[in-house]
Write a protein that holds these residues in place. Sequence first.
Motif, mmCIF file in Angstrom:
data_model
loop_
_atom_site.group_PDB
_atom_site.id
_atom_site.type_symbol
_atom_site.label_atom_id
_atom_site.label_comp_id
_atom_site.label_asym_id
_atom_site.label_seq_id
_atom_site.Cartn_x
_atom_site.Cartn_y
_atom_site.Cartn_z
ATOM 1 N N ILE A 153 -1.484 -0.459 10.139
ATOM 2 C CA ILE A 153 -2.392 -1.605 10.221
ATOM 3 C C ILE A 153 -2.327 -2.420 8.933
ATOM 4 N N MET A 154 -2.140 -1.747 7.821
ATOM 5 C CA MET A 154 -2.299 -2.378 6.514
ATOM 6 C C MET A 154 -1.013 -2.941 5.909
ATOM 7 N N LYS A 155 0.133 -2.538 6.410
ATOM 8 C CA LYS A 155 1.400 -2.941 5.805
ATOM 9 C C LYS A 155 1.525 -4.462 5.732
ATOM 10 N N GLY A 156 1.868 -4.948 4.550
ATOM 11 C CA GLY A 156 2.055 -6.382 4.359
ATOM 12 C C GLY A 156 0.786 -7.163 4.130
ATOM 13 N N SER A 157 -0.367 -6.483 4.124
ATOM 14 C CA SER A 157 -1.649 -7.155 3.925
ATOM 15 C C SER A 157 -2.172 -6.863 2.524
ATOM 16 N N PRO A 158 -3.210 -7.585 2.081
ATOM 17 C CA PRO A 158 -3.790 -7.301 0.759
ATOM 18 C C PRO A 158 -4.355 -5.888 0.642
ATOM 19 N N PHE A 159 -4.585 -5.230 1.786
ATOM 20 C CA PHE A 159 -5.177 -3.896 1.768
ATOM 21 C C PHE A 159 -4.140 -2.797 1.582
ATOM 22 N N GLU A 160 -2.861 -3.158 1.599
ATOM 23 C CA GLU A 160 -1.816 -2.141 1.476
ATOM 24 C C GLU A 160 -1.952 -1.353 0.176
ATOM 25 N N ALA A 161 -2.246 -2.045 -0.903
ATOM 26 C CA ALA A 161 -2.351 -1.380 -2.204
ATOM 27 C C ALA A 161 -3.475 -0.353 -2.227
ATOM 28 N N MET A 162 -4.510 -0.571 -1.427
ATOM 29 C CA MET A 162 -5.659 0.327 -1.438
ATOM 30 C C MET A 162 -5.495 1.503 -0.490
ATOM 31 N N THR A 163 -4.724 1.332 0.578
ATOM 32 C CA THR A 163 -4.696 2.347 1.634
ATOM 33 C C THR A 163 -3.394 3.125 1.718
ATOM 34 N N PHE A 164 -2.331 2.637 1.078
ATOM 35 C CA PHE A 164 -1.061 3.350 1.153
ATOM 36 C C PHE A 164 -1.001 4.478 0.130
ATOM 37 N N LYS A 165 -0.500 5.619 0.582
ATOM 38 C CA LYS A 165 -0.283 6.774 -0.285
ATOM 39 C C LYS A 165 1.127 7.286 -0.042
ATOM 40 N N ASP A 166 1.943 7.282 -1.092
ATOM 41 C CA ASP A 166 3.340 7.725 -0.989
ATOM 42 C C ASP A 166 4.097 6.970 0.096
ATOM 43 N N GLY A 167 3.808 5.681 0.201
ATOM 44 C CA GLY A 167 4.530 4.846 1.155
ATOM 45 C C GLY A 167 4.014 4.881 2.570
#
Length: 516
Positions: free
Chosen positions: A347-361
């Motif tokens: 859901i978050m890939k490519g959005s401003p939230f990616e930095a907050m929700t991604f862990k180890d890619g």
Amino acid sequence: YEQMRKVGAAAREMLVAAAAKEWNVPAAEITVENGVIKHPSGKQGRFGAFAEKANQMPVPADPKLKDPSQFKFIGKEGATKRLDSAEKSNGTAVFTLDINEPDMLTVVIARAPRFGATVASFDATAAKAVSGVVDVKQVPTGVAVYAKGFWPAKTARDLLKITWDDSKAEKRGTQQLLSEFRDLSKTPGKTVKTEGDFEAEAAKPGGRVIEAEFVFPYLAHAPMEPLNAFIHWQGDTVTSRYGSQFPTPDHATIAKILGVPMEKVSLKTILAGGSFGRRAQQTVHVAAELAEVAKAIGPGKPIKLVWTREDDMRGGYYRPFSVHRMRGVVRDGKIQAWSDTIVGQSIMKGSPFEAMTFKDGLDSTAYEGSNEIPYEVANFKCDLHQVDVGVPVLWWRSVGHTHTGYAVEAFVDELLEAAGKDPVEGRLELMSKKPRHAGVLRAVAELADWKNAKLEPGHARGVAVVESFNTFVAQVVEMSMGAEGPKIHKVWCAVDCGVAVNPDIIRAQMEGGIGF
């Protein structure tokens, strides 16, 4: 909750300090009740009378909070009533669809039938001939029809002749995606969490390996009121009104597209006829589309952008399509190993939230609830295949838990049955480190009289317990199967959400979710 308590306590102290200064009395002698500040001398005044002076007082660094034993409203059943219920019931509440400004234009957009397609060319001759149509413009998301009302706009849209460029569109259908997802689920994904050694445990003799597949389709939010928004761009200022869950990003998006400073853009958030997350997009696409239709026709025209029910259902931003392939090992009446391979979109890939929700890619919202199950299993593995599909996806109600909660609870039932365990007692045996899960499970089992219930012929009961966003819910359902399918007879529910600020709202949310 705690922050708001401190803010309220600080404001209260500042109001009392203002009153004490004006009345020349010690602050300790002043009481506050029902919005009225009182002194034993007979002097009193409402908050409003001291608001301006209180604003000049120093803000307390550590305001004293009311002892919970003194609460009059917090946690009290029936202590407060919703202020908007009557308006929503009698039709006087104003939603975006109710907005009807003088000289307002209604806009509907013809969007591509395939996600990712763009307009190659269009012929609006027939559309422009419809009475009430003002203009037809190409916008980034399709072709917009501007009219003096919804019906001429919709009628004209149906007459547009559009050639779409599908070269970058998503062309795979459900069956192809399912086949690809299934194939991936049979191979190891990227590890999310591992404890012990699942494969070694599964290879030992004497155990039973149980495998299950759970397929979760794309799901539209389908709120009662489809997406819509109002905007009036007047060149150097902008006013907009609609039900938004993300007003700050929406505000910034409108300002950027129309080239107007943020302080000159007003966004008033009004009632929304349902949302379930749909009115908070990580791409802010609704605000962007609203600004683009205003930009295309120019300033000075109030506009209401309307999505039809069909637009809403076909428009994407669904709960992601996903597959769980689960394996478990049962030996000697115990669950010895657990594996969950997930295939799904981010859901978050490519959005401003990616930095907050991604862990180890990996997008943590794709596996939340599957990587931290409430059950103690010595050999555990959770892995994820994060795939790219051209269908736009979005959070839906409880984000990842909408599929992980179901998969985990359905699978533990299968394992407990193979182990010869009762669904409630078997779960509790595995929850020694999860007191809040166990607490709601015991509570709901007691409510439903799980141990002693005498069921009618053909009736059966099931149980589940799920944590999502630090709220723990357990339910028991009694049902039967008839000629027309399953029939639910009764649902028992126990909730632990921490401090129950307004029990009525919690009850309503649980009842609404069960009914839905």
